[in-house]
Design a protein around this motif. Structure first.
Motif, PDB file in Angstrom:
ATOM      1  N   SER A  68       0.891  -1.243   0.082  1.00  0.00           N
ATOM      2  CA  SER A  68       0.026  -0.123  -0.057  1.00  0.00           C
ATOM      3  C   SER A  68       0.990   1.152  -0.127  1.00  0.00           C
ATOM      4  O   SER A  68       0.755   2.034  -0.846  1.00  0.00           O
ATOM      5  N   ARG A  69       1.752   1.387   1.053  1.00  0.00           N
ATOM      6  CA  ARG A  69       2.676   2.739   0.898  1.00  0.00           C
ATOM      7  C   ARG A  69       3.612   2.685  -0.181  1.00  0.00           C
ATOM      8  O   ARG A  69       3.498   3.899  -0.725  1.00  0.00           O
ATOM      9  N   LEU A  70       3.899   1.620  -0.824  1.00  0.00           N
ATOM     10  CA  LEU A  70       4.617   1.837  -2.213  1.00  0.00           C
ATOM     11  C   LEU A  70       3.867   2.439  -3.212  1.00  0.00           C
ATOM     12  O   LEU A  70       4.324   3.183  -3.882  1.00  0.00           O
ATOM     13  N   VAL A  71       2.646   2.048  -3.336  1.00  0.00           N
ATOM     14  CA  VAL A  71       1.637   2.134  -4.407  1.00  0.00           C
ATOM     15  C   VAL A  71       1.553   3.958  -4.188  1.00  0.00           C
ATOM     16  O   VAL A  71       1.578   4.880  -5.256  1.00  0.00           O
ATOM     17  N   ILE A  72       1.214   4.522  -2.793  1.00  0.00           N
ATOM     18  CA  ILE A  72       0.979   5.739  -2.513  1.00  0.00           C
ATOM     19  C   ILE A  72       2.224   6.527  -2.939  1.00  0.00           C
ATOM     20  O   ILE A  72       2.012   7.870  -3.409  1.00  0.00           O
ATOM     21  N   TRP A  73       3.252   5.941  -2.460  1.00  0.00           N
ATOM     22  CA  TRP A  73       4.482   6.556  -2.495  1.00  0.00           C
ATOM     23  C   TRP A  73       4.867   6.924  -4.255  1.00  0.00           C
ATOM     24  O   TRP A  73       5.238   8.120  -4.374  1.00  0.00           O
ATOM     25  N   ILE A  74       4.781   5.933  -4.951  1.00  0.00           N
ATOM     26  CA  ILE A  74       5.099   6.208  -6.291  1.00  0.00           C
ATOM     27  C   ILE A  74       3.977   7.214  -6.987  1.00  0.00           C
ATOM     28  O   ILE A  74       4.663   7.980  -7.752  1.00  0.00           O
ATOM     29  N   THR A  75       2.817   6.993  -6.620  1.00  0.00           N
ATOM     30  CA  THR A  75       1.685   7.918  -7.525  1.00  0.00           C
ATOM     31  C   THR A  75       1.828   9.176  -6.982  1.00  0.00           C
ATOM     32  O   THR A  75       1.802  10.249  -7.751  1.00  0.00           O
ATOM     33  N   THR A 528      15.482  16.192  -9.760  1.00  0.00           N
ATOM     34  CA  THR A 528      14.452  15.147  -9.570  1.00  0.00           C
ATOM     35  C   THR A 528      14.769  14.342  -8.542  1.00  0.00           C
ATOM     36  O   THR A 528      13.720  14.157  -7.608  1.00  0.00           O
ATOM     37  N   TRP A 529      15.906  13.874  -8.440  1.00  0.00           N
ATOM     38  CA  TRP A 529      16.454  13.006  -7.375  1.00  0.00           C
ATOM     39  C   TRP A 529      16.061  13.611  -5.951  1.00  0.00           C
ATOM     40  O   TRP A 529      15.807  12.837  -4.955  1.00  0.00           O
ATOM     41  N   LEU A 530      16.831  14.698  -5.779  1.00  0.00           N
ATOM     42  CA  LEU A 530      16.615  15.527  -4.591  1.00  0.00           C
ATOM     43  C   LEU A 530      15.383  15.836  -4.147  1.00  0.00           C
ATOM     44  O   LEU A 530      15.144  15.755  -2.989  1.00  0.00           O
ATOM     45  N   MET A 531      14.356  16.263  -5.322  1.00  0.00           N
ATOM     46  CA  MET A 531      13.212  16.311  -4.873  1.00  0.00           C
ATOM     47  C   MET A 531      12.475  15.115  -4.276  1.00  0.00           C
ATOM     48  O   MET A 531      11.643  15.255  -3.219  1.00  0.00           O
ATOM     49  N   GLY A 532      12.741  13.866  -4.837  1.00  0.00           N
ATOM     50  CA  GLY A 532      12.234  12.950  -4.095  1.00  0.00           C
ATOM     51  C   GLY A 532      12.523  12.524  -2.868  1.00  0.00           C
ATOM     52  O   GLY A 532      12.105  12.098  -2.144  1.00  0.00           O
ATOM     53  N   LEU A 533      14.016  12.745  -2.557  1.00  0.00           N
ATOM     54  CA  LEU A 533      14.727  12.371  -1.370  1.00  0.00           C
ATOM     55  C   LEU A 533      14.147  13.348  -0.253  1.00  0.00           C
ATOM     56  O   LEU A 533      13.866  13.013   0.936  1.00  0.00           O
ATOM     57  N   MET A 534      13.735  14.626  -0.515  1.00  0.00           N
ATOM     58  CA  MET A 534      13.191  15.514   0.394  1.00  0.00           C
ATOM     59  C   MET A 534      11.774  15.260   0.558  1.00  0.00           C
ATOM     60  O   MET A 534      11.511  15.546   1.777  1.00  0.00           O
ATOM     61  N   GLY A 535      11.221  14.583  -0.459  1.00  0.00           N
ATOM     62  CA  GLY A 535       9.855  14.190  -0.220  1.00  0.00           C
ATOM     63  C   GLY A 535       9.850  13.180   0.726  1.00  0.00           C
ATOM     64  O   GLY A 535       8.911  13.093   1.964  1.00  0.00           O
ATOM     65  N   ALA A 567      16.240   5.291  -1.003  1.00  0.00           N
ATOM     66  CA  ALA A 567      17.027   5.653  -2.463  1.00  0.00           C
ATOM     67  C   ALA A 567      16.771   4.808  -3.529  1.00  0.00           C
ATOM     68  O   ALA A 567      16.537   5.534  -4.769  1.00  0.00           O
ATOM     69  N   ALA A 568      16.576   3.634  -3.154  1.00  0.00           N
ATOM     70  CA  ALA A 568      16.258   2.620  -4.298  1.00  0.00           C
ATOM     71  C   ALA A 568      15.067   3.142  -5.037  1.00  0.00           C
ATOM     72  O   ALA A 568      14.614   2.826  -6.178  1.00  0.00           O
ATOM     73  N   ILE A 569      13.906   3.128  -4.100  1.00  0.00           N
ATOM     74  CA  ILE A 569      12.628   3.513  -4.648  1.00  0.00           C
ATOM     75  C   ILE A 569      12.513   4.825  -5.239  1.00  0.00           C
ATOM     76  O   ILE A 569      11.916   4.936  -6.301  1.00  0.00           O
ATOM     77  N   ILE A 570      13.141   5.870  -4.648  1.00  0.00           N
ATOM     78  CA  ILE A 570      13.336   7.328  -5.449  1.00  0.00           C
ATOM     79  C   ILE A 570      13.837   7.123  -6.757  1.00  0.00           C
ATOM     80  O   ILE A 570      13.605   7.666  -7.790  1.00  0.00           O
ATOM     81  N   THR A 571      15.232   6.055  -6.951  1.00  0.00           N
ATOM     82  CA  THR A 571      15.635   6.030  -8.147  1.00  0.00           C
ATOM     83  C   THR A 571      14.785   5.410  -9.116  1.00  0.00           C
ATOM     84  O   THR A 571      14.544   5.954 -10.237  1.00  0.00           O
ATOM     85  N   GLY A 572      13.753   4.409  -8.369  1.00  0.00           N
ATOM     86  CA  GLY A 572      12.797   3.816  -9.649  1.00  0.00           C
ATOM     87  C   GLY A 572      11.930   4.953 -10.075  1.00  0.00           C
ATOM     88  O   GLY A 572      11.635   4.695 -11.139  1.00  0.00           O
ATOM     89  N   ILE A 573      11.391   5.561  -8.993  1.00  0.00           N
ATOM     90  CA  ILE A 573      10.201   6.674  -9.484  1.00  0.00           C
ATOM     91  C   ILE A 573      10.913   7.524 -10.481  1.00  0.00           C
ATOM     92  O   ILE A 573      10.316   8.053 -11.497  1.00  0.00           O
TER      93      ILE A 573
END
Lengths: 600, 289
Positions: A68-75, A528-535, A567-573
């Motif tokens: 669930s959390r991964l789906v929310i995180w990605i979207t 882009t990656w930094l935005m994901g990290l700070m999110g 970090a791995a998830i942020i890279t994927g996104i």
């Protein structure tokens, strides 16, 4: 002619009705109160206490049970990437168009329109991803969503109206470009651009109120009971810091993505004129990214200060808890951004050929930036084995340990910003020779300004080691003021000095080395990656709370993931996002080919 | 095409580098605190102090600020530049002219410091701009920490123990069950409220109220009561008949319905105003079908 005027009048009337309706809705939101006996009493319920089985599970035949959390995180993250882009681009498109009107240089108008073309496809992606995000919330976190919707009910209505208004302004602004190209109609067109930005920024601010409510809830009781004033809920302590931070970051981010587009076009262009155009576009995009990047750390400081003021516990979790090492990763990213942006500027000085009188300064600028980057990058505590700690005499290095504290880091980041501004200033001066009689005195003042500014920043940084922590924290304000003063005063003096200056070397657009374009890609990817990290960290500091202190997360994903995992998830996104951006670029390529065939 | 591939490769390599670097720094997974009920059976003072120690270092998140490294808050358990350990200095605090709390003993002072941290703010540790009158510490009873009274007392006991003073906190006993709400609800003002309060609609179809599935089938419908009265033993007018049916339901059982189903304690539970409300409402509907 009369009919087209009538059409324009009707369209204008509709738009103004829409604006009036939007303003009415926002005013209604600001004054909305929930009477005890009204139909809205559901909002006056406490936040539900959840259990592990309160979270529905969804399984897919090919993917098994969805996380669930991964789906929310990605979207959510994908939606935010696109939203940041489509909100940032119209801000500088409007400014570029305005510059074109004032300077009467048609290149600016062409550039502004081309940027809007790119962002148009991204608008539909943003809306679609937003809908997927909302559906995912309803499916995976129904209790949280229901509670949030009950509280934010009036805001949701205003959001929907603003979204409609933004769409109307966008389409009128984009498709009315030719129809409103001349005379007073051009100002009408600019007004639509302004309205587009007002609607977009208001949308962002409303959405931000949901995020900041989750971090620092206000307007509700300790049990989560809505106290009746929606403005208190919206206007939490973190709302304005986040609004400012995201607004500035969106501009910088939009600039970096447009820069990547220009770099891509530059490298794949088939003619020199095309390459010259995209070189010029890349240069402008990099300037926008730098202008956004410079105030960003200050907005970040304000945000952090407010987090500490709201809850010291939340602040310590952010800076001193499990996220402490995240700020070393952040330093790496921001260092890459500063170095990349400066590198592109220095490369750009080469366009002027013999007119590049500041060639020799580059090595000193790069040295200062590298030293500052390394100081910022120095961790406070080192990772060591027991024997290493014993040999070193403690967890801190006897010399480098002093660089791991805020006094050193604040100093380093301020010097980096001042140095970047100096690069920017030197670029502005390249190929130009001031003709004002006070040019020499002006140069002396500029040199003195930079030396005094840097001296003050370093003095405050060093002095910080000799005073108590409470006093030391206060030094960050005069350091920031010094940096901003150097930027503002330096810009004013330099522009006055170069009014009517003699051109000693014109830029040869298109004559840029291939490697310089990779600096633009570095900026886009790193942003882009930094935005994901700070999110991740903004959301993560809530730890096991859906809404901090009000609604606890009892799901199996209530833990805070490690930095490596995140970090791995942020890279994927980021990869998915970049693939979608490349798809947009490809669509634009198809459009251009079609236009070329028409012209033939 | 080659250029596009090169660009993509560059981006992927950059992302790989960021991911690799992020995996090279220390990795900590933040686990949510486990909610455990404190068992008080056979609890000794030593066990209670140990519970306080665990809470001090864990759920209470005290060491996040009260530690010698960051020193964001005064040190509590050791002799330091902040003075004696808190168990010792508490007795001086309550005599301090700046003290604004209500504690009259060191134990109460320590407890108060956790529940209302601004009662006394140590110089240099107040919120910025508050001139040391407001503490940045969150109250531990609410919010993200949410300690119970038993847990707070355990921390007080622990702090007294490590300070080398006598532990004055009493061992907790099983807490009494929460007091039963004895306040009488307000009288019903409408027939709908009355039907809801005394559950009339479970058995009777009530005039003017919607009948939900499975309800209103056990007792006779309360609309058109005249027809039942006509069959009942004489001597009572309509209102008297209704009153009797509520207060002594078994006095007359309508045909087709069973005795001893309706509770016969309404005379004790119902207020006079409610009874009269029911009588008047049902009487006005008595002739209707």
């Amino acid at each position: 002619m009369i009919r087209s005027k009538e059409k324009l009048f009707s369209a204008t009337a509709v738009i103004f009705l829409l604006i009036a309706f939007t303003v009415f809705c926002l005013a209604a939101v600001a004054h909305a109160e929930t009477p005890a006996d009204s139909a809205l009493t559901a909002a006056a319920s406490p936040a539900p206490r959840l259990a592990a089985d309160s979270y529905p599970t969804v399984s897919l035949p090919f993917a098994g049970k969805l996380n669930s959390r991964l789906v929310i995180w990605i979207t959510a993250q994908l939606h935010l990437f696109f939203a940041a882009f489509v909100l940032g681009v119209p801000v500088f498109v409007l400014i570029i168009e305005m510059v074109g009107v004032l300077t009467r240089d048609p290149r600016y108008d062409i550039l502004a329109r081309e940027l809007m073309t790119i962002s148009l496809t991204a608008f539909s992606f943003t809306a679609t991803l937003g809908a997927i995000f909302l559906f995912s919330l309803i499916i995976f976190y129904p209790d949280f969503t229901k509670y949030s919707l009950n509280i934010f009910r009036p805001v949701m209505m205003a959001y929907a109206v603003l979204f409609l208004a933004e769409s109307v302004f966008l389409y009128v602004y984009y498709y009315g470009w030719d129809a409103m190209a001349r005379g007073n109609l051009k100002w009408v067109h600019l007004t639509f651009g302004l309205l587009l930005n007002v609607a977009g920024t208001s949308l962002m601010a409303l959405a931000n109120s949901w995020s900041t409510f989750m971090m620092a809830p206000t307007g509700v009781s300790a049990e989560g009971v809505f106290l009746g004033n929606i403005w208190d809920v919206i206007h939490g302590p973190l709302w304005n810091p986040l609004n400012l931070h995201r607004f500035v970051a969106n501009v910088a981010y939009g600039g970096s993505i447009v820069g990547a587009y220009a770099g891509y076009r530059f490298l794949t262009s088939r003619s020199f004129s095309e390459r010259a155009h995209y070189d010029w576009m890349g240069h402008k995009a990099n300037m926008i990214a730098i202008i956004g990047l410079i105030p960003l750390p200050f907005a970040g400081y304000w945000m952090t200060k407010e987090i500490y003021a709201y809850s010291q516990q939340l602040g310590i979790t952010l800076m001193g808890g499990i996220f402490a090492w995240l700020f070393i990763i952040q330093a790496l990213l921001i260092g890459a951004l500063f170095l990349g942006a400066n590198y592109y500027l220095w490369m750009g000085m080469g366009r002027f050929g013999e007119g590049n009188q500041y060639r020799r300064a580059v090595k000193y600028l790069s040295l200062v930036l590298t030293v500052c980057f390394l100081i910022w990058f120095t961790p406070h505590t080192l990772i060591m084995t027991g024997s290493e700690i014993k040999a070193l005499g403690g967890p801190h290095h006897p010399v480098l340990g002093y660089l791991g504290v805020m006094s050193a880091k604040n100093t380093a980041v301020n010097i980096m910003i001042v140095t970047t501004f100096l690069s920017f200033l030197l670029y502005r001066r390249t190929g130009r020779k001031p003709v004002v009689p006070w040019a020499q005195a002006g140069n002396c003042v500029l040199v003195a300004l930079f030396l005094a500014g840097a001296g003050n920043i370093i003095f405050l940084g060093v002095y910080g080691y000799f005073v108590p922590a409470a006093v030391r924290i206060g030094f960050s304000i005069p350091q920031v003021v010094t940096t901003l003063s150097v930027i503002v005063i330096g810009s004013v003096i330099n522009e006055m000095m170069h009014r009517g200056s003699q051109i000693v070397g014109a830029p040869n657009w298109g004559r840029m080395p291939v490697r310089s374009q990779y600096a633009l890609f570095l900026l886009a990817v790193s942003f882009t990656w930094l935005m994901g990290l700070m999110g991740y960290v903004r959301s993560g500091i809530r730890q096991h709370w859906h809404i901090y202190t009000i609604m606890r997360d009892y799901s199996s994903e209530a833990y805070t993931p490690t930095l490596g995992h995140a970090a791995a998830i942020i890279t994927g996104i980021t990869l998915v996002f970049l693939a979608m951006v490349i798809f947009i670029f490809w669509l634009d390529d198809l459009r251009q080919k079609k236009d070329d065939r028409k012209n033939i | 095409m080659k250029t596009t591939v090169r660009i993509i490769l560059f981006m992927v390599l950059l992302l790989w580098f960021y991911t690799w670097f992020s995996n090279s720094v220390p990795q900590i997974r933040g686990e949510p605190p486990v909610e455990q009920a404190v068992s008080l059976r056979g609890m000794t003072m030593e066990a209670y102090i140990n519970l306080g120690r665990a809470l001090f270092n864990g759920k209470g998140t005290c060491t996040l600020c009260h530690n010698a490294v960051t020193h964001r808050a005064p040190l509590l358990i050791e002799e330091s530049e902040d003075g004696h350990p808190v168990g010792v200095r508490a007795q001086y605090r309550i005599k301090n002219p700046r003290y604004g709390g209500e504690a009259s003993s060191p134990e109460e002072y320590i407890r108060e410091s956790m529940i209302a941290p601004s009662a006394f703010v140590v110089k240099g540790f107040g919120k910025t701009g508050s001139n040391d009158t407001a503490s940045p510490m969150p109250p531990v009873k609410s919010g993200a920490i949410g300690l119970s009274d038993i847990e707070i007392n355990a921390i007080v006991a622990f702090l007294q123990k490590v300070s080398g003073v006598a532990v004055t906190v009493s061992l907790p006993r099983d807490e009494p069950p929460p007091a039963v709400e004895t306040e009488e609800p307000p009288p019903a003002g409408t027939m709908a409220q009355l039907a809801e309060k005394y559950r009339c609609r479970l058995c009777h179809a009530m005039p003017g109220l919607e009948i939900k599935p499975g309800e209103g089938e056990i007792g006779p419908p309360l609309k058109g009561l005249s027809r039942f009265r006509n069959d009942a033993p004489g001597g009572l007018d309509l209102r008297g008949y209704i009153r009797q049916s509520i207060l002594t339901p078994n006095a007359y059982i309508a045909k087709g319905y069973e005795a001893d189903i309706m509770p016969d304690d309404f005379a004790d539970r119902m207020r006079v105003s409610e009874l009269e409300l029911a009588v008047e409402t049902l009487a006005s509907e008595a002739g209707k079908r």
